[in-house]
Design a protein around this motif. Structure first.
Motif, short mmCIF file in Angstrom:
data_model
loop_
_atom_site.label_atom_id
_atom_site.label_comp_id
_atom_site.label_asym_id
_atom_site.label_seq_id
_atom_site.Cartn_x
_atom_site.Cartn_y
_atom_site.Cartn_z
N VAL A 75 -28.30 16.23 13.70
CA VAL A 75 -27.82 14.86 13.82
C VAL A 75 -28.22 14.35 15.18
N LYS A 76 -28.85 13.19 15.19
CA LYS A 76 -29.30 12.62 16.46
C LYS A 76 -28.60 11.29 16.70
N GLY A 77 -27.66 11.28 17.55
CA GLY A 77 -27.02 10.07 18.05
C GLY A 77 -26.22 9.25 17.06
N LEU A 78 -24.98 9.04 17.38
CA LEU A 78 -24.10 8.14 16.64
C LEU A 78 -23.11 7.59 17.66
N VAL A 79 -23.07 6.30 17.76
CA VAL A 79 -22.16 5.67 18.69
C VAL A 79 -21.36 4.63 17.92
N GLU A 80 -20.08 4.64 18.10
CA GLU A 80 -19.22 3.63 17.48
C GLU A 80 -18.50 2.88 18.58
N ARG A 81 -18.39 1.57 18.38
CA ARG A 81 -17.62 0.77 19.31
C ARG A 81 -17.14 -0.48 18.60
N LYS A 82 -16.08 -1.05 19.09
CA LYS A 82 -15.54 -2.27 18.51
C LYS A 82 -16.28 -3.46 19.11
N VAL A 83 -16.65 -4.40 18.23
CA VAL A 83 -17.37 -5.58 18.67
C VAL A 83 -16.64 -6.80 18.12
N LYS A 84 -16.39 -7.77 18.97
CA LYS A 84 -15.73 -8.99 18.54
C LYS A 84 -16.77 -9.86 17.83
N SER A 85 -16.47 -10.22 16.60
CA SER A 85 -17.39 -11.03 15.81
C SER A 85 -17.31 -12.48 16.25
N ASP A 86 -18.44 -13.14 16.26
CA ASP A 86 -18.46 -14.57 16.58
C ASP A 86 -18.93 -15.39 15.39
N LEU A 87 -19.00 -14.78 14.22
CA LEU A 87 -19.45 -15.49 13.02
C LEU A 87 -18.73 -14.94 11.81
N ALA A 88 -18.21 -15.84 10.99
CA ALA A 88 -17.61 -15.45 9.71
C ALA A 88 -18.12 -16.40 8.65
N ILE A 89 -18.49 -15.85 7.53
CA ILE A 89 -18.94 -16.68 6.41
C ILE A 89 -17.96 -16.44 5.27
N TRP A 90 -17.21 -17.48 4.95
CA TRP A 90 -16.23 -17.40 3.88
C TRP A 90 -16.58 -18.43 2.82
N PRO A 91 -17.33 -18.06 1.81
CA PRO A 91 -17.60 -19.01 0.72
C PRO A 91 -16.28 -19.37 0.04
N LEU A 92 -16.03 -20.63 -0.10
CA LEU A 92 -14.78 -21.11 -0.66
C LEU A 92 -15.09 -22.21 -1.66
N SER A 93 -14.49 -22.15 -2.82
CA SER A 93 -14.72 -23.22 -3.78
C SER A 93 -13.41 -23.54 -4.50
N TYR A 94 -13.34 -24.75 -5.00
CA TYR A 94 -12.21 -25.17 -5.81
C TYR A 94 -12.69 -26.24 -6.77
N LYS A 95 -11.94 -26.42 -7.85
CA LYS A 95 -12.35 -27.35 -8.90
C LYS A 95 -11.17 -28.20 -9.34
N GLN A 96 -11.49 -29.34 -9.85
CA GLN A 96 -10.51 -30.20 -10.50
C GLN A 96 -11.12 -30.67 -11.81
#
Length: 80
Positions: free
Chosen positions: A20-41
């Protein structure tokens, strides 16, 4: 004969190792969220349906605002 056995044993042992060669984990604050949202009438009166759709849009935007999402951060795409 001993040399052949040693070679066979070495060959079998080499299959039992994983490198196994290298694995690094770290927490990263996200600056983008994509939330597809729909509604109907649905309905028979287009004016009533349109008014309800606009009311729902305002409710969604108000909810997002209460969650700290700025209007400039929202991309609104109509599927009409």
């Amino acid at each position: 004969m001993l040399d052949s056995w040693t070679e066979i044993k070495a060959t079998r042992l080499s299959d039992r190792y994983v490198t196994v060669k290298g694995l690094v984990e770290r927490k990263v604050k996200s600056d983008l969220a994509i939330w597809p949202l729909s509604y109907k009438q649905v309905g028979d009166d287009l004016a009533v349906v349109y008014a309800k759709t606009e009311s729902d849009k305002k409710a969604v935007l108000q909810f997002l605002d209460l969650q700290g999402i700025k209007p400039t951060e929202i991309e609104w795409v109509s599927s009409m």
